[in-house]
Design an enzyme around this catalytic site. Structure first.
Site, PDB file in Angstrom:
ATOM      1  N   ASP A   1       0.881  -1.161   0.000  1.00  0.00           N
ATOM      2  CA  ASP A   1       0.000   0.000   0.000  1.00  0.00           C
ATOM      3  C   ASP A   1       0.927   1.221   0.000  1.00  0.00           C
ATOM      4  O   ASP A   1       2.112   1.127   0.351  1.00  0.00           O
ATOM      5  CB  ASP A   1      -0.959   0.010   1.204  1.00  0.00           C
ATOM      6  CG  ASP A   1      -2.123   0.981   0.957  1.00  0.00           C
ATOM      7  OD1 ASP A   1      -2.033   1.803   0.017  1.00  0.00           O
ATOM      8  OD2 ASP A   1      -3.115   0.933   1.707  1.00  0.00           O
TER       9      ASP A   1
HETATM   10  C1  BGC Z   1      -4.830   3.487  -0.135  1.00  0.00           C
HETATM   11  C2  BGC Z   1      -4.883   2.470  -1.269  1.00  0.00           C
HETATM   12  C3  BGC Z   1      -4.631   3.155  -2.577  1.00  0.00           C
HETATM   13  C4  BGC Z   1      -3.287   3.852  -2.508  1.00  0.00           C
HETATM   14  C5  BGC Z   1      -2.934   4.570  -3.791  1.00  0.00           C
HETATM   15  C6  BGC Z   1      -3.568   4.330  -0.175  1.00  0.00           C
HETATM   16  O1  BGC Z   1      -3.658   5.394   0.713  1.00  0.00           O
HETATM   17  O2  BGC Z   1      -4.919   2.827   1.099  1.00  0.00           O
HETATM   18  O3  BGC Z   1      -6.127   1.828  -1.282  1.00  0.00           O
HETATM   19  O4  BGC Z   1      -4.679   2.225  -3.615  1.00  0.00           O
HETATM   20  O5  BGC Z   1      -3.323   4.821  -1.468  1.00  0.00           O
HETATM   21  O6  BGC Z   1      -3.751   5.661  -3.970  1.00  0.00           O
END
Ligand code: BGC
Length: 750
Positions: free
Chosen positions: A227
């Site tokens: 993530d």
């Molecule tokens: C989120 C993810 C997301 C990623 C990219 C993170 O803060 O938890 O779900 O895909 O950012 O935007």
């Protein structure tokens, strides 16, 4: 496209592949591995330039906003989910996005979860069906899906650090299965790890999750992406099975140093490089083929159909559908009818080319009617009751033959990065509902929000109630379709609507404190809790009405190996076309297990009077439970009740099936209890004479039931300290004999 082999790469080049080049692209090496563009997300492509942000703050290119998971998963329609995902991937292709960051498969543990709008269900079977269909749709276009956030990211509070303390059985039965089903059935090419810790270890460096379970048990052969910002220690993450750190932290040299010093093996790095290369190959088409322009009009139609199916009709005293030919003055009340809330905040926030509002759409659907609008509340407010807005709403309702009121959560009530603090409507909206209902004008209420909203006393006096979730850009049009009968509602709740927050199973353990969150309710999430204890709720999991009626008949259950098949007939007994979702729950009746669990469902479309035969396969897992002591799935022999239901609280027909069990016989140890020894075919011949001898030595009489019970609970080794002539060596010998017998008799590892 990948052309040459990776064997000639330097350690530095290999290490460079394990992190991104920018916020949205992975590293590439000319002629060896392509750089891949990644974008959120789960219900629309949020394409940003290379230096965008992951919080949904900066703007993104236009893309269709489909219903977020809270809505789409309420369709219980695998084909619809697949269609939406396929269309989403077509937009990704048009934008040269190879890797789409979704679906979100975390379980809705609490209705307070700030990101519940991005997740499919409180139930792992439904979430797994959602994940599989989604991955199938996305990858049919050559784009990689990325199920996320693996694992146990069930809250936003302290999400970067919190330690989710979950017992093994709960992890296996509730929090992992949606990922497991998706991985085993539809083979996503990538997967995203969560921020949080799971039982003491960050998900990004959790070898047990990323390697032992994901790759070892489930045979995942794709790439694990972090993530955004989830990596804490680059080297530990790589060693645990994480392939790409996103976005880059500029620490590739740590990987190089670790390989040079021997702290990380070159094999580990090579495996990662090879997986990244395979991902690049799998998605090569996206970068090679000419880009088709996005057909926003046709994608809007897909979004509208999906939104129609997402809505759940909770109550209808016959007021719906509104007959377009007889509609006269209609009061449309609530700012959301004019300014819809159709998506949540954070990384999934997309920039749609068009947004349909209910007010405008209803005007088009009911050309003869006079529509009167009153905002009723402000969307940027401190929720104080505004008497002027209330009076206006009252007058508008009084002058109409029917009032439609849209209320729900505001943008700042729910978003990625924060949990909710309440599931009640704000005071101004509650007061508005009461005011409109008190006019005596028949009232239809539509709820708008990414998660369930508690149903107040007002619901008793409204004439119809629709759960409108967040429905994407076409939500307003879909609402008008359902209100006027152009679409017959068929959505079913993917989470229980509890009466109040205080009734929810993890009330005392959510969101934890001091960096710890204890999943103390264990398996008893959502309906597993309410139904096992038979507690009052507002609306059950799986519930939803239609403008037509259905009946079920002729339930037949046949045993199929270690599973079963349920066959039955569904008939549309009403007067219009509609879709029903018969659900199969399995009740094991075994102690320590929920009253029943969803194990199958099918959405069936029927003309009036039409019947269809439906059959649902229930595999071995449908009857299995995780045995923590034996560290394996077990299916115990016995009778299982199969319930054919309309919701978790409405079983129409049921039957039982007798299953033989998995036949697994556990090995015996010194710490196995005397009860376990005497129940085992290999232990009984050894332990029974011994027990007999002990009883005789103790006076020969039949021991009392409590004495017997106590004895049966006692581990065998404890006899060695009883002073009855049994030594530790004797116990070791018994263990050896029992297990020799077990090995000689059968294949034990089934
Ligand atoms: C989120 C993810 C997301 C990623 C990219 C993170 O803060 O938890 O779900 O895909 O950012 O935007």
């Amino acid at each position: 496209m990948t052309t040459t082999t990776t064997t000639t790469l330097t350690v530095e080049q290999k290490a460079s592949l394990t992190s991104g080049a920018t916020t949205w692209t992975s590293q590439g090496i000319e002629g060896v591995v392509d750089a891949l563009h990644m974008s959120d997300g789960p219900h629309g492509v949020r394409y940003q330039g290379d230096e965008g942000d992951s919080l949904g703050i900066a703007s993104s290119r236009q893309s269709t906003c489909f219903p977020p998971a809270a809505g789409l998963a309420s369709t219980w329609d695998r084909r619809m989910i697949e269609t939406v995902a396929r269309t989403l991937a077509q937009e990704a292709r048009s934008l040269a996005v190879s890797v789409l960051l979704g679906p979100g498969l975390n379980i809705k543990r609490s209705p307070l979860g700030g990101r519940n709008f991005e997740y499919a269900s409180e139930d792992p079977f439904l979430a797994g069906a959602y994940g599989s269909s989604f991955v199938r749709g996305v990858q049919s276009q050559g784009v990689s899906a990325v199920p996320k956030h693996f694992a146990a990211n069930n809250q936003e509070t302290d999400r970067f650090r919190v330690n989710a303390q979950i017992d093994e059985r709960t992890l296996r039965e509730i929090y992992l299965p949606a990922f497991e089903t998706t991985v085993r059935q539809d083979h996503p090419w990538a997967l995203m790890c969560a921020y949080n810790k799971v039982n003491g270890e960050y998900a990004s460096q959790n070898r047990r999750l990323l390697t032992d379970i994901l790759r070892g048990e489930w045979r995942f052969d794709g790439v694990v992406i972090s993530d955004w910002g989830a990596v804490v220690d680059r080297v530990s993450a790589l060693a645990a099975g994480l392939d790409i750190e996103m976005p880059p932290s500029g620490t590739d040299s740590k990987i190089v140093d670790a390989v040079r010093s021997g702290a990380c093996s070159i094999d580990t790095l090579d495996q990662t490089v090879s997986r990244i290369r395979i991902l690049a190959d799998r998605t090569a088409d996206v970068r090679i083929k000419a880009k088709e322009p996005i057909d926003f009009e046709s994608h809007d139609r897909v979004a509208r159909k999906a939104a129609q199916e997402s809505m759940v009709l909770l109550k209808n005293n016959g007021i719906l559908p509104i007959d377009p030919s007889s509609a006269d003055t209609i009061a449309v009340i609530g700012e959301f009818a004019r300014t819809p809330r159709f998506q949540g905040g954070g990384s999934s926030h997309v920039n749609p080319p068009m947004v349909h509002d209910l007010l405008g759409e209803l005007g088009e659907a009911l050309p003869q009617a006079t529509l009167r609008f009153a905002p009723g509340y402000r969307v940027q407010s401190d929720h104080r009751v505004d008497e002027a807005l209330l009076s206006q709403a009252r007058r508008t309702a009084q002058e109409a033959s029917v009032a439609i009121v849209v209320v729900g959560y505001l943008d700042n009530d729910e978003s990625e990065g924060m949990d909710k603090t309440s599931i009640d409507l704000h005071d101004d909206q509650r007061k508005l509902l009461q005011t409109v209902i008190d006019t005596g004008t028949p009232t239809v209420v539509i709820l708008s929000g990414g998660g369930v909203i508690s149903i107040g006393d007002w619901a008793e006096h409204c004439d119809a109630l629709l759960e409108g979730w967040l429905l994407g850009q076409a939500g307003g049009a879909a609402m008008a379709d359902v209100l006027t009968g152009a679409a017959n509602p068929s959505g079913r709740l993917n989470e229980t609507i509890p009466r109040a927050l205080d009734d929810t199973p993890c009330r005392l353990n959510f969101p934890g404190c001091d960096g710890q969150v204890l999943y103390g309710e264990g398996l008893y999430v959502g309906y597993r809790y309410y139904d096992t204890l038979d507690l009052p709720i507002s609306y059950p999991f799986g519930y939803g009405l239609s403008y037509t009626t259905f009946s079920y008949s002729d339930l037949r259950i046949s045993q199929l190996g270690q599973g079963a098949q349920g066959a039955f007939t569904v008939t549309n007994t009403g007067s219009c076309r509609g879709a029903d979702v018969p659900q199969i729950y399995v009740a094991s009746g075994q102690p320590g297990r929920p009253a029943h669990e969803l194990k199958g469902f099918e959405r069936v479309e029927l003309e009036p009077g039409e019947s269809k035969e439906v059959s649902i396969d229930l595999d071995m897992r449908a009857f299995s439970t995780w045995n923590t002591r034996q560290a394996r799935w077990r299916q115990y022999p016995g009778q299982y009740r199969i319930e054919l239901s309309r919701s978790s609280r409405d079983t129409q027909l049921s039957a039982t099936v007798e299953l033989p069990g998995d036949g697994y016989v556990a090995s015996l140890e010194a710490m196995s209890t005397i009860g376990e020894w005497s129940e085992s075919p290999y232990g009984a011949p050894i332990i029974n004479p011994l027990v007999q001898g002990i009883a005789e030595n103790m006076g020969g009489g039949e021991p009392s039931p409590e004495m017997k019970a106590m004895f049966m609970q006692m581990p065998l080794i404890k006899l060695a300290s009883w002073g009855i002539g049994i030594s530790e060596e004797n116990v070791d010998d018994m263990v050896r004999r029992a297990n020799d017998l077990r090995c000689a008799t059968e294949t034990v590892d089934n």
